[in-house]
Structure formats: structure tokens, C-alpha cells
Design an enzyme around this catalytic site. Structure first.
Site, short mmCIF file in Angstrom:
data_model
loop_
_atom_site.label_atom_id
_atom_site.label_comp_id
_atom_site.label_asym_id
_atom_site.label_seq_id
_atom_site.Cartn_x
_atom_site.Cartn_y
_atom_site.Cartn_z
N SER A 23 11.92 -62.56 -36.48
CA SER A 23 11.87 -62.03 -35.12
C SER A 23 13.30 -61.82 -34.65
CB SER A 23 11.15 -63.02 -34.20
OG SER A 23 11.35 -62.69 -32.83
N TYR A 44 9.84 -71.72 -31.08
CA TYR A 44 9.51 -70.47 -31.79
C TYR A 44 10.79 -69.79 -32.28
CZ TYR A 44 8.02 -65.71 -32.72
OH TYR A 44 7.81 -64.48 -33.32
#
Length: 257
Positions: A135, A148
Site C-alpha cells: 500500500s 495497518y
């Protein structure tokens, strides 16, 4: 037998990767789809032109992952493409998201990704590809998304090192680092808090993200970043001290909250 193995195939980026790989790579004999929701896998199977084998399993559970290992041992396929797309995140401050969820993010996003790579790698031959879905959160720590973002930073670092190790075997690893993507991911992420407005404004289409990821993988690029905004963000994170960027993110987060 030449195959592709795709985790997280029941939704989001994994599902889109299965569709695009199935339609683009006619030389594959089978695509092995892995996810927990069997009904989603069966529905996807009917959409793909390539023969499909479905594994309804939780890859964070070692005894279930062993089922994949046994299937690989029995068939001894040539795995030309491995896509590690399984993952999830929850928005919220550390300690406000329950501990079980915090630990589950690490288990799926990091541990299971490493385990899948370890199990599949012995069956990969020269000119094979590994796509690891990280990401753009890997580029900078993220307040209210701390765990995350940390897991995705791990995926990026791991993928870069793995790519260096495997280059001599002509197995090419690409870390896919999109920004926010319009998938079911945020339906889960927002069960604990809301996505900030500035992330909604740069939401990408999963088709474009996966199409570029496959193209970058075929070209042997170690990192795939989709769109001008996220490429600009990557450059910004390299040039500006993170303390300054974190201060800006914290202000935006406080304003949103």
C-alpha cells in the site's frame, strides 16, 4: 502444469487480479483461488476462461495452509504467478481497536503473506512473477491507521529484499503500493472509524491498479504505484522529513475526528 496462485480472491484486488490474469495469460493451465468465502470463489470460477481450483481456507491457520502445501506436493505444478492480495485494515487509534483485531492484521498482512511465499516458492521456475500487495501507506506512518501502515511497510521491505534474493533465479517480485482503492476493503476498515475525506478524494479504480501492477510485474519493476497522486506522495515521503508529514496528517485527522 502451469498455474497462478491468488490469495484474497473472493473480493477486491485479489478478485480483480484473478479476472485480469485469467483473461490475459492464456498459457496457464489452472488458476488456484484462495479465500475464506467459498461461495464467492465458486461465483468467480464461473467468470474465468481458465480452469480453476478453489481453496476455501484461512491462510492464517497453519493446518489449513498445510492443505495448500499438500496439493502443491501432489500436483508439483509450475507456479508462474503468485499474487498475495489477502489483507485487511481497521481505522482507529492504537488501543481503541480491540487487541484481537490488531493482532489479526499482523497475522494476515505479514505472517500469512510470508507463509504463502515460503510454501509456493519451491514450485516457481525462471521467469515467474510474485505480486505482493502492499500500500502507499508503506511510505509513511499513518495516525489512526498505525498497525495497518506498519504491516504494509513490512510487506514493501520484505518484497524488495525477496526480489534481490530471487533475481538470480529470474523470479521477479513486485510490491504493489496503491493509495485508497474503491473496494470492500473500506467497508471493513470503517467499522471502527471513518476514512478521512482527503483519502476519499483520491480513491482509485481497482481495474486500473491491477492492470498497472501486472504491467509493472511483466517489466520486472520492484514497486508498482498507480496514479500521479500516489507517485507524488511517494516522492514527497522521500523528500520531506516524516515528522513534518506526520504533523500534517495528525492535524487532518484531528480535524476530521
Amino acid at each position: 502444469m502451469k498455474i497462478a496462485v491468488i490469495t484474497g480472491a473472493s473480493s477486491g484486488m485479489g478478485r480483480e487480479a484473478a479476472v485480469q490474469i485469467g483473461n490475459r495469460f492464456g498459457g496457464l493451465d489452472e488458476i488456484w483461488l484462495i479465500a475464506r468465502r467459498e461461495e464467492r470463489l465458486m461465483e468467480l470460477e464461473g467468470r474465468l476462461p481458465t480452469k480453476v481450483r478453489c481453496f476455501a481456507m484461512d491462510i492464517t491457520v497453519p493446518r489449513e495452509l498445510d492443505q495448500l502445501g499438500e496439493a502443491l506436493k501432489k500436483e508439483s505444478p509450475d507456479v508462474k504467478i503468485l499474487v498475495n492480495a489477502a489483507g485487511f485494515g481497521r481505522i482507529g487509534k492504537v488501543g481503541e481497536v480491540d487487541l484481537e483485531t490488531e493482532q489479526a492484521m499482523v497475522r494476515l498482512n505479514c505472517e500469512a503473506l510470508c507463509a504463502m511465499t515460503h510454501v509456493v516458492l519451491p514450485y516457481m521456475s525462471p521467469n515467474s512473477r510474485i505480486l505482493q500487495f502492499a500500500s502507499s501507506a508503506a511510505f509513511l506512518p499513518q495516525p489512526k491507521f498505525a498497525i495497518y501502515a506498519a504491516t504494509k511497510s513490512f510487506v514493501l521491505s520484505y518484497s524488495r529484499a525477496l526480489g534481490a534474493e530471487l533475481r538470480g533465479r529470474k523470479i521477479y517480485v513486485t510490491a504493489v503500493c496503491p493509495g485508497p482503492v474503491d473496494t470492500e476493503f473500506f467497508d471493513i476498515a470503517e467499522t471502527t472509524d471513518q476514512i478521512p475525506l482527503y483519502k476519499r478524494l483520491v480513491m482509485a479504480n481497482p481495474r486500473g491498479v491491477v492492470k498497472k501492477a501486472i504491467k509493472d510485474s511483466c517489466m520486472g519493476r520492484p514497486v508498482s504505484v498507480y496514479g500521479l497522486t500516489m507517485n507524488g506522495f511517494r516522492v514527497l515521503c522521500k523528500m520531506v522529513p516524516h515528522d513534518i508529514l506526520l504533523s500534517i496528517l495528525r492535524t487532518l485527522s484531528d480535524f476530521h475526528g
